[in-house]
Design an enzyme around this catalytic site. Structure first.
Site, PDB file in Angstrom:
ATOM      1  N   LYS A  58      -5.284 -10.681  -8.051  1.00 58.03           N
ATOM      2  CA  LYS A  58      -5.337 -10.400  -9.754  1.00 58.03           C
ATOM      3  C   LYS A  58      -4.597 -11.581 -10.636  1.00 58.03           C
ATOM      4  O   LYS A  58      -4.625 -11.660 -11.646  1.00 58.03           O
ATOM      5  CB  LYS A  58      -4.020  -9.749  -9.622  1.00 58.03           C
ATOM      6  CG  LYS A  58      -4.417  -7.774  -9.630  1.00 58.03           C
ATOM      7  CD  LYS A  58      -3.310  -6.776 -10.107  1.00 58.03           C
ATOM      8  CE  LYS A  58      -2.560  -6.076  -9.317  1.00 58.03           C
ATOM      9  NZ  LYS A  58      -4.026  -5.419  -8.497  1.00 58.03           N
ATOM     10  N   ASP A  96      -1.248 -10.963  -4.547  1.00 54.22           N
ATOM     11  CA  ASP A  96      -1.638  -9.979  -5.052  1.00 54.22           C
ATOM     12  C   ASP A  96      -3.728  -9.728  -5.167  1.00 54.22           C
ATOM     13  O   ASP A  96      -3.928 -10.060  -5.663  1.00 54.22           O
ATOM     14  CB  ASP A  96      -0.914  -9.200  -6.446  1.00 54.22           C
ATOM     15  CG  ASP A  96      -1.078  -7.846  -6.965  1.00 54.22           C
ATOM     16  OD1 ASP A  96      -0.874  -7.348  -5.934  1.00 54.22           O
ATOM     17  OD2 ASP A  96      -0.899  -7.385  -8.044  1.00 54.22           O
ATOM     18  N   LYS A 133      -6.227   5.905  -6.029  1.00 57.08           N
ATOM     19  CA  LYS A 133      -5.660   5.693  -7.101  1.00 57.08           C
ATOM     20  C   LYS A 133      -6.177   6.201  -8.013  1.00 57.08           C
ATOM     21  O   LYS A 133      -7.982   5.453  -8.083  1.00 57.08           O
ATOM     22  CB  LYS A 133      -5.256   3.831  -6.919  1.00 57.08           C
ATOM     23  CG  LYS A 133      -4.065   3.695  -8.471  1.00 57.08           C
ATOM     24  CD  LYS A 133      -3.752   2.011  -8.255  1.00 57.08           C
ATOM     25  CE  LYS A 133      -5.156   1.322  -8.575  1.00 57.08           C
ATOM     26  NZ  LYS A 133      -4.655   0.278  -8.268  1.00 57.08           N
ATOM     27  N   LYS A 164       4.525  -5.896 -10.482  1.00 54.76           N
ATOM     28  CA  LYS A 164       3.129  -5.604 -10.668  1.00 54.76           C
ATOM     29  C   LYS A 164       3.066  -5.598 -12.007  1.00 54.76           C
ATOM     30  O   LYS A 164       1.174  -6.267 -12.192  1.00 54.76           O
ATOM     31  CB  LYS A 164       3.214  -3.861 -10.582  1.00 54.76           C
ATOM     32  CG  LYS A 164       1.579  -3.465  -9.877  1.00 54.76           C
ATOM     33  CD  LYS A 164       1.193  -4.942  -8.746  1.00 54.76           C
ATOM     34  CE  LYS A 164       0.244  -3.461  -7.686  1.00 54.76           C
ATOM     35  NZ  LYS A 164       0.553  -4.472  -6.882  1.00 54.76           N
TER      36      LYS A 164
HETATM   37  P1  NAD Z   1       2.284   0.657   2.339  1.00 55.57           P
HETATM   38  O1  NAD Z   1       3.424   1.051   1.200  1.00 55.57           O
HETATM   39  O2  NAD Z   1       1.467   1.419   2.880  1.00 55.57           O
HETATM   40  O3  NAD Z   1       2.218  -0.289   3.004  1.00 55.57           O
HETATM   41  C1  NAD Z   1       3.824  -1.994   3.002  1.00 55.57           C
HETATM   42  C2  NAD Z   1       3.858  -1.715   4.565  1.00 55.57           C
HETATM   43  O4  NAD Z   1       4.982  -2.474   4.387  1.00 55.57           O
HETATM   44  C3  NAD Z   1       5.180  -0.067   4.863  1.00 55.57           C
HETATM   45  O5  NAD Z   1       4.182   0.087   6.707  1.00 55.57           O
HETATM   46  C4  NAD Z   1       5.955  -0.840   5.212  1.00 55.57           C
HETATM   47  O6  NAD Z   1       7.045  -0.121   6.291  1.00 55.57           O
HETATM   48  C5  NAD Z   1       6.469  -2.166   5.117  1.00 55.57           C
HETATM   49  N1  NAD Z   1       7.212  -3.235   4.618  1.00 55.57           N
HETATM   50  C6  NAD Z   1       7.966  -2.915   3.430  1.00 55.57           C
HETATM   51  N2  NAD Z   1       8.509  -4.303   3.759  1.00 55.57           N
HETATM   52  C7  NAD Z   1       8.383  -4.625   4.804  1.00 55.57           C
HETATM   53  C8  NAD Z   1       8.646  -5.823   5.401  1.00 55.57           C
HETATM   54  N3  NAD Z   1      10.070  -6.824   5.107  1.00 55.57           N
HETATM   55  N4  NAD Z   1       8.659  -6.635   6.258  1.00 55.57           N
HETATM   56  C9  NAD Z   1       7.325  -5.374   6.889  1.00 55.57           C
HETATM   57  N5  NAD Z   1       7.228  -4.529   6.474  1.00 55.57           N
HETATM   58  C10 NAD Z   1       7.808  -4.719   5.711  1.00 55.57           C
HETATM   59  O7  NAD Z   1       1.993  -0.670   0.596  1.00 55.57           O
HETATM   60  P2  NAD Z   1      -0.017  -0.557   0.584  1.00 55.57           P
HETATM   61  O8  NAD Z   1      -1.174   0.645   0.455  1.00 55.57           O
HETATM   62  O9  NAD Z   1      -0.850  -0.911   2.473  1.00 55.57           O
HETATM   63  O10 NAD Z   1      -0.052  -2.305   0.173  1.00 55.57           O
HETATM   64  C11 NAD Z   1       0.472  -3.386   0.166  1.00 55.57           C
HETATM   65  C12 NAD Z   1       0.848  -3.831  -0.571  1.00 55.57           C
HETATM   66  O11 NAD Z   1      -0.059  -4.327  -1.595  1.00 55.57           O
HETATM   67  C13 NAD Z   1       1.802  -3.394  -1.808  1.00 55.57           C
HETATM   68  O12 NAD Z   1       2.989  -5.012  -2.354  1.00 55.57           O
HETATM   69  C14 NAD Z   1       0.539  -3.574  -2.755  1.00 55.57           C
HETATM   70  O13 NAD Z   1       1.225  -3.399  -4.609  1.00 55.57           O
HETATM   71  C15 NAD Z   1      -0.309  -4.627  -2.664  1.00 55.57           C
HETATM   72  N6  NAD Z   1      -1.371  -4.221  -3.254  1.00 55.57           N
HETATM   73  C16 NAD Z   1      -1.855  -3.304  -2.799  1.00 55.57           C
HETATM   74  C17 NAD Z   1      -3.200  -3.079  -3.089  1.00 55.57           C
HETATM   75  C18 NAD Z   1      -4.435  -2.131  -3.008  1.00 55.57           C
HETATM   76  O14 NAD Z   1      -5.695  -1.967  -3.725  1.00 55.57           O
HETATM   77  N7  NAD Z   1      -4.671  -1.502  -1.806  1.00 55.57           N
HETATM   78  C19 NAD Z   1      -3.982  -3.621  -4.434  1.00 55.57           C
HETATM   79  C20 NAD Z   1      -3.265  -5.390  -4.699  1.00 55.57           C
HETATM   80  C21 NAD Z   1      -2.046  -4.798  -4.150  1.00 55.57           C
END
Ligand code: NAD
Length: 552
Positions: free
Chosen positions: A462, A300, A390, A349
């Protein structure tokens, strides 16, 4: 290319292939007898070896078409092309702000003009983000140009400049097991690999080989930035050992897509990093990585609220103030927020965010009794209007002297993907660097690398994954110091101790350095010698006391 930082020391050798350093690692073991401690210092001589040749790095993102996937790809392209774009507040230029390696600095020592700082990236030979080649998978078939538009992260005028490049990039079909992510993700799942779990893992392995061959990269690192999954049940006989996990993939047992990607990557010898909170690294996946000697890291990304928490709680507790209640609200409106609005994904989360203060609390038995913790509550809500911006609102209540209370309330607008993207770059670049570092101790002549569970990445995560039995460190400054000091060790430099004794003495001991050269100064009726940093009290012609500096 020659290194920007070169060490002038008998303990450091530059060969054609390596930087080799001799380093004395000092630590201490502690014995406790009631309230008393006996501390025994010890030192071990290490030899560090860092390969100087920086490979061409390929990074495959799972979830390439998501907000993070498109933003990091676009940011690298924009930097590579040196793009500028107009916004309502003026011209902007591509940069790597938020990257520890690219945009933060470390102090090398003192020079004639005072302390000398250099970007982290110049300490050791490492991959430049502009040179990373991206590829990846997504269950959504949109090309990266359209996916970038869907993400609503980058300014429109920048998107227009990037679109011709981004639309040529198309995610590979991926593994979709609906049960693992929120039901609300179903409508974007139109780019899928069919077949059994075993066939799907084989396809991912073929994709990695195909990318390596077509792109000509020397190394591939795979990173999960796809949706947060629900926690996987850890079951004896199913995913508790490498053998059982591989067997469950063959028989179609409880294995999440993120774990299937981890297995495929490890079997291809590619490091695998998990940027989401779920338990991708079930014991069988860790076992497999250790058996194959491949790096895994996670979990994370530590980008916004938790990063601040790991700074603030570190500050409070290390200042002797006792946080008693930490309440964190978030609302976000991107697809991550939509996915997290489902209870099981939110739970992943919540778990990942919950333990972040534990090590800091345990470090201070003056403030906390054994087992005592501050109240800690995390709430996440989906509010579409705020999109990727966010909002994180935190309230830290602490007990201060004589029963007093101190409350800090914070409002943090995160721009999530713009904070996560530089972290993605740091994760892969640091992992790649660690693949080129080996070391041996005085008693063990065979060079070894870091443990497969690459805990050096903790600063960026995290819920840091560490080797079994190793302490988990969440405190921000300890995590950063760890990376800096490991890199310094590779250069035979002592850990950064911030003592600055040379500036705290009446007579300097550092005579050889020009900066600390002794200068003659006539004062109080006689000639004295002091260095640049020293000042002396003297009596002026009117009989007044005056502070004099050498050079001034
Ligand atoms: P998002 O939903 O925009 O992107 C995720 C992508 O993954 C989507 O395009 C979805 O279609 C794809 N997806 C889902 N399942 C899949 C699979 N099995 N195989 C391939 N693709 C798949 O989300 P995001 O904002 O890009 O965040 C991505 C991840 O990072 C999340 O789990 C989020 O919790 C984690 N995260 C993000 C942040 C941040 O600050 N942006 C911080 C910590 C963790």
């Amino acid at each position: 290319m020659p290194e920007k930082v070169r060490i002038n020391s008998a303990d450091v050798k530059y060969t054609e292939k390596h930087i080799e350093s001799r380093y004395c690692y000092r630590t201490a073991s502690v014995r406790r007898d009631g309230d008393a401690f006996t501390v025994t210092p010890s030192s071990t001589e290490f030899t560090f070896r860092t390969e100087r040749k920086v490979p061409r790095l390929g990074v495959m993102l799972v979830g390439w078409g998501g907000n993070n996937g498109t933003t990091v790809t676009a940011a690298v392209l924009a930097n590579k092309l040196g793009l500028t774009w107009r916004t309502k507040t003026g011209m902007k230029k591509a940069n790597y702000y938020g990257s520890l390696l690219e945009s933060s600095t470390v102090c090398l020592g003192s020079g004639p003009d005072g302390e000398v700082y250099t970007p982290f990236r110049d300490l050791l030979p490492m991959v430049h983000p502009n040179d990373i080649v991206f590829d990846g998978w997504d269950i959504s078939s949109l090309d990266l140009g359209r996916a970038m538009e869907r993400a609503q992260v980058l300014d429109w005028s920048l998107q227009e400049k990037l679109r011709p490049h981004m639309s040529q990039l198309k995610p590979r079909p991926s593994i979709y097991i609906p049960d693992f992510i929120a039901a609300n993700q179903k409508q974007r799942a139109d780019n899928l690999i069919g077949g059994s779990k075993a066939e799907q893992v084989d396809q991912i392995r073929r994709d990695i080989r195909d990318f390596r061959k077509k792109s000509g990269v020397d190394k591939v690192i795979v990173l999960w930035t796809a949706n947060t999954e629900r926690f996987c049940d850890v079951l004896p006989g199913v995913n508790d050992t490498a053998e059982n996990l591989l067997n469950s993939i063959q028989t179609g047992g409880e294995v999440s897509p993120s774990t299937m990607f981890a297995v495929a990557s490890v079997l291809e010898g590619c490091a695998y990093i998990n940027g989401s909170p779920q338990n991708t690294f079930v014991p069988g996946a860790v076992d497999l990585a250790v058996q194959r000697g491949v790096f895994i890291g996670g979990d994370d990304f530590k980008s916004g609220q938790t990063k601040l928490k790991s700074v603030l709680v570190d500050f409070l507790i290390s200042a002797g103030i006792k946080p008693t209640s930490i309440v964190s609200y978030n609302h976000l409106g991107n697809n991550d927020g939509l996915n997290l609005s489902a209870p099981q994904q939110f739970r992943s989360k919540e778990i990942s965010k919950s333990n972040v203060v534990d090590d800091m609390v345990q470090s201070n038995p003056v403030l906390y009794r054994p087992g005592e913790k501050p109240d800690h509550c995390v709430v996440i809500k989906y509010v579409p209007y705020v999109g990727d911006c966010k909002r994180a609102m935190d309230e830290y209540t602490s007990e201060i002297m004589m029963g007093g209370t101190n409350t800090v309330a914070l409002h943090n607008t995160c721009e999530d993907s713009l904070l996560a993207s530089p972290i993605i770059l740091d994760l892969v670049i640091l992992t790649e660097l660690c693949q080129r570092i080996t070391f041996r101790t005085q008693d063990d002549p065979v060079f070894q690398g870091f443990h497969s569970v690459l805990s050096l990445l903790s600063f960026l995560c995290k819920a840091p994954l560490v080797p079994q039995g190793a302490p988990v460190v969440n405190a921000f400054f300890r995590q950063r110091a760890c990376i800096e000091n490991v890199m310094r060790a590779c250069l035979g430099l002592p850990p950064q101790n911030h003592m600055q004794l040379e500036h705290k003495m009446k007579r300097s001991f550092m005579h050889s350095d020009e900066n600390h050269m002794l200068h003659p100064i006539f004062m109080n009726g006689k000639m004295e010698h002091i260095n640049k940093y020293q000042s002396v009290k003297c009596i002026d012609m009117n009989g007044h006391e005056k502070i004099r500096h050498t050079v001034s």
